[in-house]
Design a protein around this motif. Structure first.
Motif, PDB file in Angstrom:
ATOM      1  N   SER A 482       0.854  -1.160   0.112  1.00 45.07           N
ATOM      2  CA  SER A 482      -0.161   0.210  -0.058  1.00 45.07           C
ATOM      3  C   SER A 482       1.094   1.178   0.208  1.00 45.07           C
ATOM      4  O   SER A 482       2.026   1.408   0.221  1.00 45.07           O
ATOM      5  CB  SER A 482      -0.826   0.076   1.221  1.00 45.07           C
ATOM      6  OG  SER A 482      -0.406   0.083   2.304  1.00 45.07           O
ATOM      7  N   LEU A 490      -0.084  -6.202   1.093  1.00 44.34           N
ATOM      8  CA  LEU A 490      -1.290  -6.520   0.751  1.00 44.34           C
ATOM      9  C   LEU A 490      -1.229  -7.983   0.230  1.00 44.34           C
ATOM     10  O   LEU A 490      -0.714  -8.290  -0.887  1.00 44.34           O
ATOM     11  CB  LEU A 490      -2.259  -5.816  -0.151  1.00 44.34           C
ATOM     12  CG  LEU A 490      -2.106  -4.171   0.405  1.00 44.34           C
ATOM     13  CD1 LEU A 490      -3.163  -3.413  -0.596  1.00 44.34           C
ATOM     14  CD2 LEU A 490      -2.666  -4.089   1.946  1.00 44.34           C
ATOM     15  N   TYR A 493      -4.532 -12.595  -4.057  1.00 44.74           N
ATOM     16  CA  TYR A 493      -5.764 -13.408  -4.033  1.00 44.74           C
ATOM     17  C   TYR A 493      -6.184 -13.943  -5.458  1.00 44.74           C
ATOM     18  O   TYR A 493      -5.875 -13.450  -6.438  1.00 44.74           O
ATOM     19  CB  TYR A 493      -6.986 -12.383  -3.591  1.00 44.74           C
ATOM     20  CG  TYR A 493      -7.149 -11.142  -4.482  1.00 44.74           C
ATOM     21  CD1 TYR A 493      -8.197 -11.170  -5.520  1.00 44.74           C
ATOM     22  CD2 TYR A 493      -6.686  -9.975  -4.290  1.00 44.74           C
ATOM     23  CE1 TYR A 493      -8.540 -10.134  -6.277  1.00 44.74           C
ATOM     24  CE2 TYR A 493      -6.904  -9.036  -4.902  1.00 44.74           C
ATOM     25  CZ  TYR A 493      -8.059  -9.015  -5.911  1.00 44.74           C
ATOM     26  OH  TYR A 493      -8.189  -7.931  -6.895  1.00 44.74           O
ATOM     27  N   SER A 495     -10.141 -14.855  -7.256  1.00 40.08           N
ATOM     28  CA  SER A 495     -11.532 -14.519  -7.222  1.00 40.08           C
ATOM     29  C   SER A 495     -12.118 -15.093  -8.396  1.00 40.08           C
ATOM     30  O   SER A 495     -11.838 -15.188  -9.449  1.00 40.08           O
ATOM     31  CB  SER A 495     -11.696 -12.958  -7.150  1.00 40.08           C
ATOM     32  OG  SER A 495     -13.191 -12.735  -7.195  1.00 40.08           O
ATOM     33  N   ASN A 515     -16.557 -11.889  -8.147  1.00 42.95           N
ATOM     34  CA  ASN A 515     -16.185 -12.059  -6.641  1.00 42.95           C
ATOM     35  C   ASN A 515     -17.344 -13.023  -6.109  1.00 42.95           C
ATOM     36  O   ASN A 515     -17.968 -12.363  -5.016  1.00 42.95           O
ATOM     37  CB  ASN A 515     -16.050 -10.557  -6.282  1.00 42.95           C
ATOM     38  CG  ASN A 515     -15.393 -10.734  -4.532  1.00 42.95           C
ATOM     39  OD1 ASN A 515     -15.278 -12.056  -4.119  1.00 42.95           O
ATOM     40  ND2 ASN A 515     -15.189  -9.626  -4.157  1.00 42.95           N
ATOM     41  N   ARG A 519     -15.844 -11.617  -0.923  1.00 43.67           N
ATOM     42  CA  ARG A 519     -14.954 -11.103  -0.050  1.00 43.67           C
ATOM     43  C   ARG A 519     -14.313  -9.677  -0.359  1.00 43.67           C
ATOM     44  O   ARG A 519     -14.062  -9.174  -1.755  1.00 43.67           O
ATOM     45  CB  ARG A 519     -13.647 -12.000   0.129  1.00 43.67           C
ATOM     46  CG  ARG A 519     -13.860 -13.504   0.505  1.00 43.67           C
ATOM     47  CD  ARG A 519     -12.606 -13.859   0.716  1.00 43.67           C
ATOM     48  NE  ARG A 519     -11.608 -13.273   1.741  1.00 43.67           N
ATOM     49  CZ  ARG A 519     -10.446 -13.617   1.736  1.00 43.67           C
ATOM     50  NH1 ARG A 519      -9.883 -14.739   1.255  1.00 43.67           N
ATOM     51  NH2 ARG A 519      -9.690 -12.817   2.656  1.00 43.67           N
ATOM     52  N   ILE A 520     -14.473  -8.540   0.532  1.00 41.70           N
ATOM     53  CA  ILE A 520     -14.001  -7.411   0.504  1.00 41.70           C
ATOM     54  C   ILE A 520     -12.404  -7.231   0.614  1.00 41.70           C
ATOM     55  O   ILE A 520     -11.984  -7.535   1.796  1.00 41.70           O
ATOM     56  CB  ILE A 520     -14.646  -6.181   1.337  1.00 41.70           C
ATOM     57  CG1 ILE A 520     -16.183  -6.342   1.012  1.00 41.70           C
ATOM     58  CG2 ILE A 520     -13.886  -4.937   1.291  1.00 41.70           C
ATOM     59  CD1 ILE A 520     -16.896  -5.459   1.687  1.00 41.70           C
ATOM     60  N   ARG A 521     -11.604  -6.888  -0.063  1.00 40.55           N
ATOM     61  CA  ARG A 521     -10.114  -6.814  -0.143  1.00 40.55           C
ATOM     62  C   ARG A 521      -9.379  -5.256   0.095  1.00 40.55           C
ATOM     63  O   ARG A 521     -10.133  -4.412  -0.768  1.00 40.55           O
ATOM     64  CB  ARG A 521      -9.440  -7.474  -1.141  1.00 40.55           C
ATOM     65  CG  ARG A 521      -9.878  -9.061  -1.267  1.00 40.55           C
ATOM     66  CD  ARG A 521      -9.501  -9.768  -2.359  1.00 40.55           C
ATOM     67  NE  ARG A 521      -9.817 -11.173  -2.104  1.00 40.55           N
ATOM     68  CZ  ARG A 521     -10.751 -11.599  -2.824  1.00 40.55           C
ATOM     69  NH1 ARG A 521     -11.564 -10.994  -3.510  1.00 40.55           N
ATOM     70  NH2 ARG A 521     -11.153 -13.325  -2.588  1.00 40.55           N
ATOM     71  N   PRO A 522      -8.721  -5.022   0.627  1.00 39.53           N
ATOM     72  CA  PRO A 522      -8.195  -3.697   0.636  1.00 39.53           C
ATOM     73  C   PRO A 522      -7.186  -3.199  -0.722  1.00 39.53           C
ATOM     74  O   PRO A 522      -6.777  -4.013  -1.345  1.00 39.53           O
ATOM     75  CB  PRO A 522      -7.078  -3.766   1.600  1.00 39.53           C
ATOM     76  CG  PRO A 522      -6.440  -5.193   1.796  1.00 39.53           C
ATOM     77  CD  PRO A 522      -7.689  -5.863   1.701  1.00 39.53           C
ATOM     78  N   GLU A 523      -7.355  -2.118  -1.042  1.00 44.52           N
ATOM     79  CA  GLU A 523      -6.656  -1.450  -2.156  1.00 44.52           C
ATOM     80  C   GLU A 523      -5.269  -0.879  -1.910  1.00 44.52           C
ATOM     81  O   GLU A 523      -5.014  -0.767  -0.404  1.00 44.52           O
ATOM     82  CB  GLU A 523      -7.543  -0.716  -2.757  1.00 44.52           C
ATOM     83  CG  GLU A 523      -9.036  -0.924  -3.069  1.00 44.52           C
ATOM     84  CD  GLU A 523      -8.802  -2.001  -4.267  1.00 44.52           C
ATOM     85  OE1 GLU A 523      -7.738  -2.430  -4.859  1.00 44.52           O
ATOM     86  OE2 GLU A 523      -9.940  -2.462  -4.622  1.00 44.52           O
ATOM     87  N   GLU A 533      -5.969   1.881   4.259  1.00 41.85           N
ATOM     88  CA  GLU A 533      -6.057   1.619   2.736  1.00 41.85           C
ATOM     89  C   GLU A 533      -7.790   1.426   2.560  1.00 41.85           C
ATOM     90  O   GLU A 533      -8.568   0.920   3.393  1.00 41.85           O
ATOM     91  CB  GLU A 533      -5.663   0.140   2.618  1.00 41.85           C
ATOM     92  CG  GLU A 533      -4.007   0.082   2.670  1.00 41.85           C
ATOM     93  CD  GLU A 533      -3.360   0.027   3.882  1.00 41.85           C
ATOM     94  OE1 GLU A 533      -4.100  -0.322   5.006  1.00 41.85           O
ATOM     95  OE2 GLU A 533      -2.287  -0.001   4.311  1.00 41.85           O
ATOM     96  N   GLU A 535     -11.120   0.366   0.762  1.00 42.66           N
ATOM     97  CA  GLU A 535     -11.884  -1.167   0.690  1.00 42.66           C
ATOM     98  C   GLU A 535     -12.452  -1.037  -0.450  1.00 42.66           C
ATOM     99  O   GLU A 535     -12.806  -0.394  -1.366  1.00 42.66           O
ATOM    100  CB  GLU A 535     -12.842  -1.360   1.831  1.00 42.66           C
ATOM    101  CG  GLU A 535     -12.306  -1.302   3.210  1.00 42.66           C
ATOM    102  CD  GLU A 535     -13.570  -1.862   4.239  1.00 42.66           C
ATOM    103  OE1 GLU A 535     -14.682  -1.529   3.824  1.00 42.66           O
ATOM    104  OE2 GLU A 535     -13.283  -2.309   5.236  1.00 42.66           O
TER     105      GLU A 535
END
Length: 551
Positions: A482, A490, A493, A495, A515, A519-523, A533, A535
């Motif tokens: 990040s 980070l 992943y 998807s 997706n 799942r919510i992943r950070p940017e 970061e 979301e």
């Protein structure tokens, strides 16, 4: 390499989707992340619009308001060639309408609609009529979106057209486009961009000789409110460029010689944030020779230019060898790319030149209509690479300013793709791997690897009237860092998704769910509303309709 057009795409910047080497975090309608390839954020991508013929980007200005991908019959992507003739700001990769796109003697239109989660609503219409002697194309697009992750409301629009007229040895061409974007972030940052571009061209040919004269003008205005910048919360940026180019050439017995001269003047000024007013004039002259060589074509070019903001002359050689020996075809390339950075500079930074040498090889293979494969490799080194923050609003990273990387930046980019078809089944696989030097001024915000895969089945229903394709999809990216004050790793992943395409006559409906795991992943970028970061988003559903109309 040709890229087949799709009826409906999530965004015209398809190279920014997860699993592709130009991946940008959280790309969506109204976002203005810098276009990145192999870690280069300046001189990375160039796009020729299918309807208006406008070349983006001339100067930063509404990059997220591009003509929809649905307006293209096919796309052609070339990397690592053309810089010698193209001059300053020639991109590493060009995206152009493919050779399959031809004017229709009768009116032809493409109407498309795209709707989905987060209040996404896009509508576009492109109309074309003409033949190789006379043609006219017009198009209009608008869209808006609701809150999505760390993004708030956004909207974009574009309209424009182009025309061609050929009379005997003479040809006349021209195009115009007007576009705009308005975007908000949940942290309170906002921007409103509007831009317009126009070009005209005249060409004449006499036997093996030809000549062409063209002129273009681009203008962009951006207003932004960034509360985190304290006393410089509000700012306005005006940018404009005028360009004139003269080309001449001759062909004889498999050999083609081209000469080109280009002059341009640009001005960028900003009110507050802090204020500046900078101008630049450039001159570029180049020669290119293309000749048949055994089973292919060898093309060499040499260009020289002067940029008065840098007060220096520079040379840019380029060479490309294209071959086609069934079942293989491909290219070997070598060139120098020059990207002057003189306007939107970080505090205390003087104008500088990003100079990049690139060598590459690309090989395509096919086995009839059942199998296609491609492998490409780019090896490059860059001095004074422009460091650009990967922020979702164009005004954010322009106001933060660009600065040169103090060390040499070496990189290698490997991409591979394959597709197969057997009776009613099909599959596709693509991926990339990026090796690069760690940056002293920027974390590793770009993933080192990624890929996409799909498998599907195709069948017909209702007596063959309905054409159905169902696919399972997977997209993956590797670990990143990040852009926090203390960068955080980070994790990578993968998807999963599902897609369905339904064709009925000249209409095609596309349904897509991304997706599936929700799942919510950070940017990588930092959301000022939370100080952490930003979301991403969970499960996302989209449906689009593309309808080709005649007369």
């Amino acid at each position: 390499m040709p890229v087949a057009g799709t009826a409906v795409a999530d965004a015209p910047e398809w190279w920014r989707e997860p699993g592709r080497p130009g991946f940008a975090p959280g790309s969506a309608l109204g976002t203005g992340f810098p276009w990145v390839l192999a870690g280069l954020a300046r001189g990375a991508w160039g796009v020729t619009a299918p309807v208006t013929g406008i070349r983006y980007p001339a100067l930063p200005g509404a990059p997220s308001a591009l003509e929809p991908l649905a307006w293209c019959d096919s796309l052609e992507v070339s990397t690592g060639e053309g810089a010698g003739l193209g001059g300053y700001d020639a991109p590493l990769a060009w995206v152009r309408p493919g050779p399959g796109r031809q004017a229709a003697p009768r009116s032809r239109a493409m109407f498309h609609v795209l709707n989905g989660d987060f209040d996404l609503d896009e509508t576009g219409l492109a109309i074309e009529r003409g033949d190789s002697l006379r043609a006219m194309r017009v198009g209009a697009f608008s869209g808006d979106r609701g809150e999505r992750g760390g993004l708030a409301l956004a909207g974009a629009h574009l309209w424009g057209g182009s025309g061609t007229l050929r009379r005997g040895r003479h040809s006349f061409e021209g195009g115009y486009a007007q576009r705009g974007v308005a975007s908000l972030l949940k942290g309170g940052e906002e921007e409103a961009l509007r831009a317009e571009s126009g070009w005209v061209g005249y060409g004449v040919s006499a036997g093996r000789l030809r000549a062409a004269l063209s002129a273009a003008r681009d203008r962009a205005v951006g207003e932004s409110f960034l509360p985190a910048r304290d006393v410089y919360a509000w700012s306005r940026r005006d940018a404009e460029r005028n360009q004139v180019a003269l080309e001449a050439g001759a062909s004889r017995e498999g050999r083609d010689l081209a000469l080109r001269a280009e002059w341009s003047e640009s001005r960028v000024r900003r009110t507050e944030g802090p204020a500046f007013d900078r101008r630049a004039k450039t001159l570029w002259v180049a020669a290119r020779l293309a000749q048949q060589a055994r089973e292919g074509t060898l093309e060499v070019a040499l260009g020289a230019g002067h940029h008065d903001a840098l007060d220096r002359w520079d040379l840019a050689p380029s060479a490309a060898y294209r071959f086609d020996v069934a079942p293989f075809s491909g290219r070997v390339v070598l060139e120098r790319l020059l990207a002057p950075v003189w306007s939107d500079l970080a505090p205390g930074v003087a104008p500088f030149l990003q100079s990049t040498w690139v060598a590459g090889c690309e090989v395509d293979a096919s086995a009839g209509a059942s199998l296609d494969a491609r492998v490409a490799f780019l090896l490059g080194t860059s001095r004074d690479r422009a460091i650009v923050s990967r922020l979702p609003l164009e005004e954010q990273w322009l106001r933060a300013g660009l600065r040169p990387d103090p060390g040499r930046y070496d990189f290698g980019l490997l991409t591979a793709a394959g597709a197969w078809r057997w009776r009613r089944a099909s599959g596709a696989l693509e991926g990339f791997a990026l090796a690069r030097d760690p940056g002293a001024l920027q974390p590793a915000v770009d993933p080192s690897f990624g890929g996409r895969a799909s498998a599907g089945v195709r069948f017909q229903a209702f007596g063959g009237d309905l054409d159905v394709t169902l696919r399972a999809e997977m997209e993956a990216i590797g670990p990143r860092e990040s852009e926090a004050a203390v960068p955080r790793r980070l994790p990578g992943y993968a998807s999963a998704g599902l897609a369905g395409e339904f064709g009925l006559g000249d209409a095609r409906v596309t349904v897509r769910v991304r997706n599936l795991e929700d799942r919510i992943r950070p940017e990588t970028w930092i959301d000022s509303a939370t100080g952490r970061e930003a979301e991403g988003v969970g499960r996302e559903f989209r449906v689009g309709i593309a309808w080709r109309l005649f007369n």
